[in-house]
Scaffold this motif. Sequence first.
Motif, PDB file in Angstrom:
ATOM      1  N   ALA A  54       0.828  -1.204   0.000  1.00 21.83           N
ATOM      2  CA  ALA A  54       0.000   0.000   0.000  1.00 21.83           C
ATOM      3  C   ALA A  54       0.864   1.256   0.000  1.00 21.83           C
ATOM      4  N   LEU A  55       1.889   1.266   0.859  1.00 24.37           N
ATOM      5  CA  LEU A  55       2.760   2.439   0.903  1.00 24.37           C
ATOM      6  C   LEU A  55       3.398   2.677  -0.454  1.00 24.37           C
ATOM      7  N   ALA A  74       2.432   1.619  -3.428  1.00 28.46           N
ATOM      8  CA  ALA A  74       1.452   2.030  -4.450  1.00 28.46           C
ATOM      9  C   ALA A  74       1.057   3.494  -4.262  1.00 28.46           C
ATOM     10  N   THR A  75       0.882   3.912  -3.004  1.00 25.37           N
ATOM     11  CA  THR A  75       0.487   5.301  -2.760  1.00 25.37           C
ATOM     12  C   THR A  75       1.560   6.256  -3.266  1.00 25.37           C
ATOM     13  N   ALA A  96       1.526   6.330  -6.959  1.00 21.65           N
ATOM     14  CA  ALA A  96       0.352   7.055  -7.453  1.00 21.65           C
ATOM     15  C   ALA A  96       0.585   8.560  -7.399  1.00 21.65           C
ATOM     16  N   TYR A  97       1.126   9.038  -6.274  1.00 21.79           N
ATOM     17  CA  TYR A  97       1.359  10.478  -6.185  1.00 21.79           C
ATOM     18  C   TYR A  97       2.389  10.946  -7.195  1.00 21.79           C
ATOM     19  N   VAL A 122       2.935   9.658 -10.077  1.00 18.42           N
ATOM     20  CA  VAL A 122       2.317   9.692 -11.398  1.00 18.42           C
ATOM     21  C   VAL A 122       1.424  10.920 -11.541  1.00 18.42           C
ATOM     22  N   ILE A 123       0.654  11.219 -10.461  1.00 18.49           N
ATOM     23  CA  ILE A 123      -0.194  12.421 -10.527  1.00 18.49           C
ATOM     24  C   ILE A 123       0.674  13.639 -10.806  1.00 18.49           C
ATOM     25  N   LEU A 124       1.764  13.754 -10.045  1.00 12.46           N
ATOM     26  CA  LEU A 124       2.684  14.884 -10.209  1.00 12.46           C
ATOM     27  C   LEU A 124       3.180  14.967 -11.641  1.00 12.46           C
ATOM     28  N   LYS A 152       2.071  13.520 -14.396  1.00 10.62           N
ATOM     29  CA  LYS A 152       1.051  13.730 -15.414  1.00 10.62           C
ATOM     30  C   LYS A 152       0.616  15.184 -15.471  1.00 10.62           C
ATOM     31  N   ARG A 153       0.462  15.765 -14.302  1.00 13.06           N
ATOM     32  CA  ARG A 153       0.018  17.155 -14.273  1.00 13.06           C
ATOM     33  C   ARG A 153       1.082  18.061 -14.865  1.00 13.06           C
ATOM     34  N   TRP A 154       2.323  17.751 -14.522  1.00 15.14           N
ATOM     35  CA  TRP A 154       3.394  18.572 -15.043  1.00 15.14           C
ATOM     36  C   TRP A 154       3.446  18.461 -16.562  1.00 15.14           C
ATOM     37  N   THR A 211      -3.236   2.306   5.790  1.00 12.65           N
ATOM     38  CA  THR A 211      -2.449   2.520   4.572  1.00 12.65           C
ATOM     39  C   THR A 211      -3.222   2.013   3.355  1.00 12.65           C
ATOM     40  N   TYR A 212      -3.913   0.910   3.538  1.00 18.73           N
ATOM     41  CA  TYR A 212      -4.630   0.353   2.399  1.00 18.73           C
ATOM     42  C   TYR A 212      -5.757   1.286   1.949  1.00 18.73           C
ATOM     43  N   MET A 234      -4.403   4.120   0.131  1.00 20.42           N
ATOM     44  CA  MET A 234      -3.979   3.730  -1.210  1.00 20.42           C
ATOM     45  C   MET A 234      -5.163   3.700  -2.177  1.00 20.42           C
ATOM     46  N   THR A 253      -6.280   7.110  -3.020  1.00 20.75           N
ATOM     47  CA  THR A 253      -5.294   7.762  -3.879  1.00 20.75           C
ATOM     48  C   THR A 253      -5.388   7.240  -5.313  1.00 20.75           C
ATOM     49  N   LEU A 254      -5.559   5.941  -5.442  1.00 21.50           N
ATOM     50  CA  LEU A 254      -5.677   5.380  -6.787  1.00 21.50           C
ATOM     51  C   LEU A 254      -6.892   5.961  -7.512  1.00 21.50           C
ATOM     52  N   LEU A 279      -6.083   9.225  -8.665  1.00 23.04           N
ATOM     53  CA  LEU A 279      -5.140   9.119  -9.786  1.00 23.04           C
ATOM     54  C   LEU A 279      -5.875   8.793 -11.079  1.00 23.04           C
ATOM     55  N   GLN A 335      -7.447  11.783 -12.234  1.00 19.99           N
ATOM     56  CA  GLN A 335      -6.519  12.795 -12.746  1.00 19.99           C
ATOM     57  C   GLN A 335      -5.913  12.429 -14.094  1.00 19.99           C
ATOM     58  N   LYS A 364      -8.829  16.137 -16.567  1.00 20.04           N
ATOM     59  CA  LYS A 364      -8.234  17.106 -15.634  1.00 20.04           C
ATOM     60  C   LYS A 364      -9.242  18.175 -15.279  1.00 20.04           C
ATOM     61  N   TRP A 401      -2.408  23.131  -8.596  1.00 20.83           N
ATOM     62  CA  TRP A 401      -1.827  22.108  -7.739  1.00 20.83           C
ATOM     63  C   TRP A 401      -2.506  22.083  -6.395  1.00 20.83           C
TER      64      TRP A 401
END
Lengths: 383, 133, 516
Positions: free
Chosen positions: A33-34, A36-37, A40-41, A43-45, A47-49, C432-433, C436, C439-440, C443, C446, C450, C455
């Motif tokens: 989970a850690l 993947a999180t 994920a962040y 990728v968000i960063l 992609k946005r950039w 954490t799960y 996650m 967040t997914l 994502l 996103q 958009k 930001w």
Amino acid sequence: MFSGLTQLLFQAYESFGVLDLFIQIALAFIFIALFATIIAYSVILYKRWKAYAEEKRMNFIRPKIEEMITEQVLINENLEKVPVDEIEFDPAALNDNIYKTPWVRQMVIETIISYRKNFRGEVGELLRKLYIDMGLTKDSFDKMKSIRWEKKIKAVGELTQMDIQISDVTILPLTNSTNPSLRAAARNAYIQLSKNEPFKFFDVATEPILPWDQLELFKIITTTKDIAIPNFSRWVSYSTNKSVVSFCLKLIAHYDQQSAIPAVMDLLNNKDHYFRADAINCLGKLTAEAAEERMVRIYNTQPIYCQLEILKALGRIGSGKHLDFLKSEFLFSSNFDVRMNAARSIIKHNTPASRALIDDLKETSHDENRLIISHCQNPLIKY
Amino acid sequence: MANILIIEDDDIMLKAIKNILGKAGYNVITAKDGKEAFDQMENADYDVVVTDLMMPYANGLEVVSRLRGDATKRHVSIIVVSSVGNEETITEAFRLGADDYLKKPIMAGELLIRIKKLLDNRANHSKLVTKKK
Amino acid sequence: MKAIARFFSSGVFWETVGEFYQHGVFIYGTSLLLAYGMLAIMSLISIRRYIKRNSTADLNILVESPLAPGISVIAPAFNESVTIVQNVRSLLTFNYPKYEVIIINDGSTDDTLEKLIAEFEMQLCEYAFRATLNCQPIKRVYKSTNPAYEKLLVIDKVNGKSKADASNAGINLSSYEYFLCTDVDCILEKDTLLKLIKPFMDEETTKIKEVGTPCEECGFQHIVEDFKRVIATGATLRMVNSCDVDGGLITRVRPPRRFLPRFQEMEYIRAFVLGKMGWDLINSVPNVSGGLGMFDKEIAVKAGGYDSKSFGEDMDLITRMCSLMKANDRKYAVRYVPETLCWTEGPTTLKVFGRQRSRWARGLAQIMSIHRKILFNPRFGRLGLIVFPYNFFFELLAPLIEFTGILYYIYLIWTGQINWPYAIILIIFVYTYSVMITTLALLWDQITFKYYKTWGEVIGLCAMAFLEPFVYHPLILFFSLKGYFNFITGRKHVWGNMQRQGFGNQAKKKTEPNPA
């Protein structure tokens, strides 16, 4: 030092082995989970950039492309003075270095297409010439070679929009592709671009044509210049593909192909009643007076959709011969929709006889029937 | 020269018509949605209004009906330019008082000729009116 | 006998029970989390598929085409005087060639109706219709005298104390074969109709074959295309709270500034982008949200329309439509669009929010008990074996199990039996799960569309994922339990006096669509 670390890891592993199975699973999931999180962040960063950078570039390039097209095409001095084929573009404007980058070229293609969607005639032709003169045809053909189906569809779309010949050798294999979207796109392109036998695939189609594909086909058939419109009754009589037949019925109605009436009337014997309903609808739109008698005769044996379609068709044809039939349906049917459609069809006749009939019915009817007549007479209500 | 208001929500088309009409020597004002269109209609007087049908805030039919409903603007010629091709919408536009209906994709030459024709008709018409007086 | 009694009173028994419970909960929790993980993967696949398919399709073809199917837009209004004119105006500017807008004035006590009549030049009409679906009496029907508003139909009816009742009235008077259900105070994207009708028209079909028994009406066997009929479509909803709105149109999307609605925005994204899209892949979408959904009218009417007594009328309708299709042995699909097409106002106060959530929980419990025969019933296919079991175990039972789990932990702590390291590991695991998964979802949202400009807005929304388990989730848990409690106690009242139930505030805050 190193051995110390190994020792530590080993110890950790040892004690991990001792833990309950549940806890082991839980620990593993925590790490997943850690991980993947964090990914994920990132990728968000990223992609946005990326999107931001892309947008900035596009905003810089777009006005240039638009300006170029405006100057070279829209306000071209020679437009409508010189035949389109003879108009020459300013080489300096077309050979600008920015038009060497692939993504800018793609943007030029897309911009030209969006102009073509708005303009036909001379401007449309000149846009096509610009596309050819800039060598964008090659870009599209290159995309055709891609292994990704969505790219192929894009290429086929661009070429058909631009009215560029694609050889049968290239396009025919795609009409048998396993991907339905690609298949449909290739078929549409074939109809639009093939000069000999554009409707051949109607003969061979074994699969239903989806409503969405029908829309596209309808547009292509009705807007493509110099496409020879065949007599669609051919497929009405011989095709075993239901969607081909019902699509042909729509085309027959659109082109008002009176010669198809006998073939369509044959469908009244068809065993599928959705089919019959489509056929009746088509006959109504063709104002086929010859079919009236027959429809009234079979009326009583039909299911409700067909009955409603017959009533509508009688209104469209409006010969006045069956006003009595409509009247009795209006007065004696127990079905609300039947009465509604009967009333509407009588009103649609709009002859002195029908107007008199309506006045008479309105006076003698009970509440609900009178309401139905007022409803149908009201010009504000369309349905 | 004649004043023309173009109402169109597609940016590319808006600019394109503006350029083409501008080149033909008309004085062109643009609006990209129904709200801007109403504002522009208040601000100035136009000879011809070229409008799209489907756009934000108010549709083209509303523009037509507002122009025809206002005594001070009733003389404005209206051309509807739209990609909508179904018969009902087209007859509806004419019923409300549109003078012309062009279906997209349009021919630029045709648009110019139709505008010219509408302007000529009006010129003749007003000549007749002044003569009678 | 004594031995047994001793066994029960001894610690051994309770220890066994405790262990059993602990393991059970762990397995339950893990499978729930796995299910979420699966949904995340499935939704990514189906979102990508959607994007690929639609990148090449030109929606404008539909606008131009005379073959475009007609759509009736149905929007009930109750005391919306302030915004009604603007909102109706925006409903009248959809990018679509063939549609009508039906506004149902559900017995408003303010001047909603008067405003509509004045602004759109409405005139009283004699209107003949058949009341196919149950609803309160319709008093008057109005059409506009100005052809510019010919699409508009206004119905004035007696208040039926629910959105379902008003929607039914709208369906009764609708004239097209599809209808879109929404709310007057929702703000819709102008391509909504195009994007929602498309799945009805391009569902992939297979071969043509002859099926079924001879028809009762004509005695012949029919040639039927063996196709999947799309019976409903829906799309993502978001919060309108902090967006810039101008004349019934969104001009700038922003996540809500206030915490409560911002949590809801995050939750909606998760429920729609991750949940609904994931289910879409295996054709098991459980519900089309009441805020925005398009339906095949024939099927919806045959299924009986909305149930005005239901607390979760949207899911109830979909369930009935699906089981009707299944009962007739017809293939069907419910499709979802990952794009946000509708913006709705999220409750900003705990009181309103709590009432909404309790009602949803109550609705879910009601649906599960009314349709209990579907659960695990293979005759209902996916509906009985996937949709219902998932909703039963992971939506309905989740709050109960969670609550007893908390009680159990408190008991363990109290008696000093707790294994702290394990307990902490488990808590970190769940935390954490869940971060996650959220967040997914953000994502997926996103990478595909958009919606936010800066930001700061994205970070502000992401932060909610970390806070949710501590702040937002306990609230939902509490209100859900309250809803179940109302369901159990409310049902006893039902026998005595149906009318007296707490519908009071429902009429006003009837709008929030359930994303679950």
